[in-house]
Design a protein around this motif. Structure first.
Motif, mmCIF file in Angstrom:
data_model
loop_
_atom_site.group_PDB
_atom_site.id
_atom_site.type_symbol
_atom_site.label_atom_id
_atom_site.label_comp_id
_atom_site.label_asym_id
_atom_site.label_seq_id
_atom_site.Cartn_x
_atom_site.Cartn_y
_atom_site.Cartn_z
ATOM 1 N N TRP A 1 8.910 4.918 -1.399
ATOM 2 C CA TRP A 1 8.780 3.814 -2.340
ATOM 3 C C TRP A 1 9.937 2.835 -2.143
ATOM 4 O O TRP A 1 9.742 1.618 -2.073
ATOM 5 C CB TRP A 1 8.766 4.367 -3.768
ATOM 6 C CG TRP A 1 8.434 3.382 -4.836
ATOM 7 C CD1 TRP A 1 7.199 3.130 -5.358
ATOM 8 C CD2 TRP A 1 9.347 2.522 -5.540
ATOM 9 N NE1 TRP A 1 7.288 2.168 -6.339
ATOM 10 C CE2 TRP A 1 8.596 1.779 -6.466
ATOM 11 C CE3 TRP A 1 10.713 2.311 -5.465
ATOM 12 C CZ2 TRP A 1 9.176 0.832 -7.307
ATOM 13 C CZ3 TRP A 1 11.290 1.368 -6.302
ATOM 14 C CH2 TRP A 1 10.526 0.646 -7.212
ATOM 15 N N ILE A 2 11.142 3.360 -2.055
ATOM 16 C CA ILE A 2 12.349 2.531 -1.865
ATOM 17 C C ILE A 2 12.293 1.800 -0.531
ATOM 18 O O ILE A 2 12.598 0.609 -0.455
ATOM 19 C CB ILE A 2 13.608 3.420 -1.967
ATOM 20 C CG1 ILE A 2 13.774 3.896 -3.416
ATOM 21 C CG2 ILE A 2 14.852 2.692 -1.464
ATOM 22 C CD1 ILE A 2 14.705 5.078 -3.563
ATOM 23 N N TYR A 3 11.873 2.494 0.514
ATOM 24 C CA TYR A 3 11.740 1.888 1.843
ATOM 25 C C TYR A 3 10.781 0.693 1.777
ATOM 26 O O TYR A 3 11.054 -0.373 2.332
ATOM 27 C CB TYR A 3 11.241 2.944 2.834
ATOM 28 C CG TYR A 3 11.116 2.476 4.258
ATOM 29 C CD1 TYR A 3 12.127 2.721 5.174
ATOM 30 C CD2 TYR A 3 9.974 1.821 4.697
ATOM 31 C CE1 TYR A 3 12.008 2.310 6.495
ATOM 32 C CE2 TYR A 3 9.840 1.402 6.007
ATOM 33 C CZ TYR A 3 10.855 1.652 6.908
ATOM 34 O OH TYR A 3 10.733 1.230 8.211
ATOM 35 N N VAL B 1 0.845 -1.195 0.000
ATOM 36 C CA VAL B 1 0.000 0.000 0.000
ATOM 37 C C VAL B 1 0.882 1.246 0.000
ATOM 38 O O VAL B 1 0.613 2.213 -0.720
ATOM 39 C CB VAL B 1 -0.947 0.001 1.217
ATOM 40 C CG1 VAL B 1 -1.770 1.279 1.270
ATOM 41 C CG2 VAL B 1 -1.852 -1.230 1.199
ATOM 42 N N ALA B 2 1.948 1.213 0.787
ATOM 43 C CA ALA B 2 2.865 2.364 0.847
ATOM 44 C C ALA B 2 3.505 2.634 -0.504
ATOM 45 O O ALA B 2 3.655 3.802 -0.900
ATOM 46 C CB ALA B 2 3.943 2.103 1.896
ATOM 47 N N ILE B 3 3.851 1.589 -1.198
ATOM 48 C CA ILE B 3 4.473 1.754 -2.519
ATOM 49 C C ILE B 3 3.499 2.439 -3.477
ATOM 50 O O ILE B 3 3.871 3.378 -4.191
ATOM 51 C CB ILE B 3 4.956 0.390 -3.057
ATOM 52 C CG1 ILE B 3 6.155 -0.094 -2.230
ATOM 53 C CG2 ILE B 3 5.294 0.459 -4.539
ATOM 54 C CD1 ILE B 3 6.481 -1.569 -2.396
ATOM 55 N N SER B 4 2.257 2.006 -3.476
ATOM 56 C CA SER B 4 1.292 2.628 -4.389
ATOM 57 C C SER B 4 0.988 4.070 -3.968
ATOM 58 O O SER B 4 0.879 4.958 -4.825
ATOM 59 C CB SER B 4 0.015 1.798 -4.491
ATOM 60 O OG SER B 4 -0.659 1.754 -3.257
ATOM 61 N N GLN B 5 0.865 4.335 -2.678
ATOM 62 C CA GLN B 5 0.605 5.698 -2.207
ATOM 63 C C GLN B 5 1.786 6.630 -2.487
ATOM 64 O O GLN B 5 1.600 7.780 -2.868
ATOM 65 C CB GLN B 5 0.287 5.704 -0.706
ATOM 66 C CG GLN B 5 -1.055 5.112 -0.367
ATOM 67 C CD GLN B 5 -2.191 5.925 -0.966
ATOM 68 O OE1 GLN B 5 -2.316 7.120 -0.741
ATOM 69 N NE2 GLN B 5 -3.044 5.259 -1.736
ATOM 70 N N SER B 6 3.005 6.112 -2.332
ATOM 71 C CA SER B 6 4.173 6.957 -2.597
ATOM 72 C C SER B 6 4.294 7.257 -4.092
ATOM 73 O O SER B 6 4.722 8.351 -4.469
ATOM 74 C CB SER B 6 5.453 6.310 -2.053
ATOM 75 O OG SER B 6 5.706 5.080 -2.691
ATOM 76 N N ALA B 7 3.891 6.310 -4.942
ATOM 77 C CA ALA B 7 3.914 6.558 -6.391
ATOM 78 C C ALA B 7 2.923 7.659 -6.757
ATOM 79 O O ALA B 7 3.230 8.533 -7.580
ATOM 80 C CB ALA B 7 3.605 5.268 -7.152
#
Length: 170
Positions: free
Chosen positions: A46-48, A18-24
């Motif tokens: 995203w990297i994290y 979810v974090a990856i999609s939100q950061s994108a």
């Protein structure tokens, strides 16, 4: 801002997909509004998330250009964090020399810039990486340095737990 805030919160809760999609999403919005720092921080989130999911090749594909972009800025805290993420990704790939170099760079930034919580994070993660590499002497050294630093101030409890977890395993 909401997407970036959500990325930070869900990354901390372990919901890295979810974090990856939100950061994108946040990265795109900050790019549209020409908010460079917001864009850089969204890339870090995203990297994290990728590193936390052990998708280390993907982590490095974005971490290396982010590091280059940050190198010409004065965003020292973010530089230290990205160097530490790169160190972890390289460690998982077996690039131990480069991993140690990035970890040392992160520690140097944290100490020079007076970011004690980042410094503790570096000591703890470095100790853990040494343990993963079978280098208990290095894990002990980093763990003891981290404990010393921890007890010199008032810091989040999770920074303390990371040292004892590593030392217990050596």
């Amino acid at each position: 801002i909401q997407a970036l805030s959500a990325a930070v919160v869900v990354n901390e809760r372990g919901l890295h997909d979810v974090a990856i999609s939100q950061s994108a999403i946040a990265e795109v919005v900050f790019k549209i509004y020409k908010n460079v720092l917001g864009q850089l921080f969204a890339q870090f989130q995203w990297i994290y998330g990728k590193r936390s999911l052990l998708l280390v090749e993907q982590c490095l594909v974005r971490a290396n250009p982010l590091w280059e972009a940050l190198s010409s800025t004065k965003y020292r805290w973010l530089q230290g964090q990205v160097a530490l993420e790169r160190a972890q990704c390289k460690n998982f790939l077996g690039e131990l020399g480069e991993s140690d170099g990035d970890s040392a760079m992160s520690l140097n930034i944290a100490q020079r810039s007076h970011f004690p919580v980042l410094e503790l994070r570096v000591f703890g993660i470095s100790a853990s990486m040494h343990l993963q590499q079978g280098r208990c002497d290095g894990a002990w050294e980093q763990g003891v340095q981290g404990l010393k630093r921890y007890w010199e101030g008032i810091y989040p409890r999770d920074r303390l737990d990371q040292f004892y977890a590593v030392l217990w395993q050596c």
